[in-house]
Design an enzyme around this catalytic site. Structure first.
Site, mmCIF file in Angstrom:
data_model
loop_
_atom_site.group_PDB
_atom_site.id
_atom_site.type_symbol
_atom_site.label_atom_id
_atom_site.label_comp_id
_atom_site.label_asym_id
_atom_site.label_seq_id
_atom_site.Cartn_x
_atom_site.Cartn_y
_atom_site.Cartn_z
ATOM 1 N N ASP A 95 74.483 39.618 -34.901
ATOM 2 C CA ASP A 95 74.780 38.190 -34.908
ATOM 3 C C ASP A 95 73.546 37.423 -35.396
ATOM 4 O OD1 ASP A 95 77.072 36.313 -33.260
ATOM 5 O OD2 ASP A 95 75.178 35.362 -33.798
ATOM 6 N N ILE A 96 73.791 36.390 -36.195
ATOM 7 C CA ILE A 96 72.684 35.620 -36.777
ATOM 8 C C ILE A 96 71.964 34.787 -35.715
ATOM 9 C CG2 ILE A 96 73.927 33.517 -37.462
ATOM 10 C CD1 ILE A 96 72.606 33.851 -40.250
ATOM 11 N N ASN A 114 86.430 35.447 -28.419
ATOM 12 C CA ASN A 114 86.757 34.040 -28.215
ATOM 13 C C ASN A 114 87.987 33.702 -29.044
ATOM 14 O OD1 ASN A 114 84.414 33.810 -26.655
ATOM 15 N ND2 ASN A 114 83.168 33.256 -28.441
ATOM 16 N N VAL A 157 84.193 30.874 -35.701
ATOM 17 C CA VAL A 157 84.549 31.556 -36.950
ATOM 18 C C VAL A 157 85.955 32.125 -36.795
ATOM 19 C CG1 VAL A 157 83.983 33.428 -38.534
ATOM 20 C CG2 VAL A 157 82.139 32.111 -37.451
ATOM 21 N N HIS A 163 86.906 38.600 -34.244
ATOM 22 C CA HIS A 163 85.678 39.370 -34.035
ATOM 23 C C HIS A 163 85.452 39.607 -32.554
ATOM 24 C CE1 HIS A 163 84.638 35.088 -34.164
ATOM 25 N NE2 HIS A 163 83.706 35.347 -33.269
ATOM 26 N N MET A 164 84.833 40.740 -32.275
ATOM 27 C CA MET A 164 84.441 41.096 -30.916
ATOM 28 C C MET A 164 82.927 40.996 -30.826
ATOM 29 S SD MET A 164 85.032 44.744 -29.028
ATOM 30 C CE MET A 164 86.789 44.551 -28.803
ATOM 31 N N HIS A 165 82.437 40.201 -29.876
ATOM 32 C CA HIS A 165 81.001 40.169 -29.602
ATOM 33 C C HIS A 165 80.656 41.361 -28.715
ATOM 34 C CE1 HIS A 165 80.312 35.877 -30.816
ATOM 35 N NE2 HIS A 165 81.591 35.783 -30.550
HETATM 36 P P1 5GP Z 1 82.569 32.681 -32.221
HETATM 37 O O1 5GP Z 1 81.972 31.477 -31.525
HETATM 38 O O2 5GP Z 1 83.471 32.280 -33.355
HETATM 39 O O3 5GP Z 1 83.197 33.629 -31.257
HETATM 40 O O4 5GP Z 1 81.344 33.472 -32.785
HETATM 41 C C1 5GP Z 1 80.919 33.424 -34.114
HETATM 42 C C2 5GP Z 1 79.592 34.140 -34.169
HETATM 43 O O5 5GP Z 1 79.286 34.407 -35.517
HETATM 44 C C3 5GP Z 1 78.440 33.300 -33.591
HETATM 45 O O6 5GP Z 1 77.816 34.036 -32.551
HETATM 46 C C4 5GP Z 1 77.519 33.091 -34.787
HETATM 47 O O7 5GP Z 1 76.153 33.122 -34.443
HETATM 48 C C5 5GP Z 1 77.902 34.222 -35.725
HETATM 49 N N1 5GP Z 1 77.724 33.910 -37.128
HETATM 50 C C6 5GP Z 1 78.170 32.791 -37.768
HETATM 51 N N2 5GP Z 1 77.841 32.840 -39.068
HETATM 52 C C7 5GP Z 1 77.194 34.016 -39.261
HETATM 53 C C8 5GP Z 1 76.604 34.638 -40.405
HETATM 54 O O8 5GP Z 1 76.614 34.123 -41.539
HETATM 55 N N3 5GP Z 1 76.029 35.847 -40.222
HETATM 56 C C9 5GP Z 1 75.991 36.462 -39.002
HETATM 57 N N4 5GP Z 1 75.389 37.660 -38.927
HETATM 58 N N5 5GP Z 1 76.537 35.904 -37.892
HETATM 59 C C10 5GP Z 1 77.122 34.699 -38.029
#
Ligand code: 5GP
Ligand code: ZN
Length: 114
Positions: free
Chosen positions: A30-31, A87, A96, A100-102
């Site tokens: 994650d970024i 989420n 996003v 996706h699974m964190h």
């Molecule tokens: P969400 O809140 O949608 O469950 O999580 C999206 C995740 O994607 C966030 O933790 C965010 O930091 C990560 N993320 C968003 N854009 C990018 C990206 O361009 N590259 C990477 N590696 N992670 C990203």
């Protein structure tokens, strides 16, 4: 989907720190990591939310879980422990809209319910 950030990462149009890949799944750091290990595990095919998963036609969730197990071993947190989270939609904290699974670990995690 052409304007989806995770589709662009899957295609290689946006760089990522790849942790694991197979025919169906990509996992990358994650970024904005919330823990020492914070990996995002995504299906290569675009699915917008957990609600769009067709549970009768696809085993993508099994593939995400299998990939998460591999990531946990690669990151050496399989024994110490980790948390997975998906989420879904606005109040679930989804930003996003590509399923996706964190996978979070590397420290003792606190209560996840915000
Ligand atoms: P969400 O809140 O949608 O469950 O999580 C999206 C995740 O994607 C966030 O933790 C965010 O930091 C990560 N993320 C968003 N854009 C990018 C990206 O361009 N590259 C990477 N590696 N992670 C990203
Ligand atoms: Zn996508």
């Amino acid at each position: 989907m052409s304007d989806c950030i995770f589709c662009k990462i899957v295609k290689g149009d946006i760089p990522c720190n790849k942790v694991y890949e197979d025919a169906d799944v990509l996992a990358f750091d994650d970024i904005h990591p919330m823990a020492p290990v914070h990996v995002v595990v995504v299906p290569k095919n675009h699915i917008s939310t957990l609600m769009e998963v067709d549970t009768e036609k696809t085993d993508i969730m099994n593939k995400l879980i299998a990939a998460a197990q591999k990531v946990a071993k690669i990151k050496k947190i399989d024994a110490s422990g980790f948390r997975t989270a998906i989420n879904c939609n606005a109040e679930g904290g989804q930003v996003v809209f590509h399923l996706h699974m964190h996978l979070l670990g590397g420290r003792k995690l606190q209560d996840p319910l915000g």
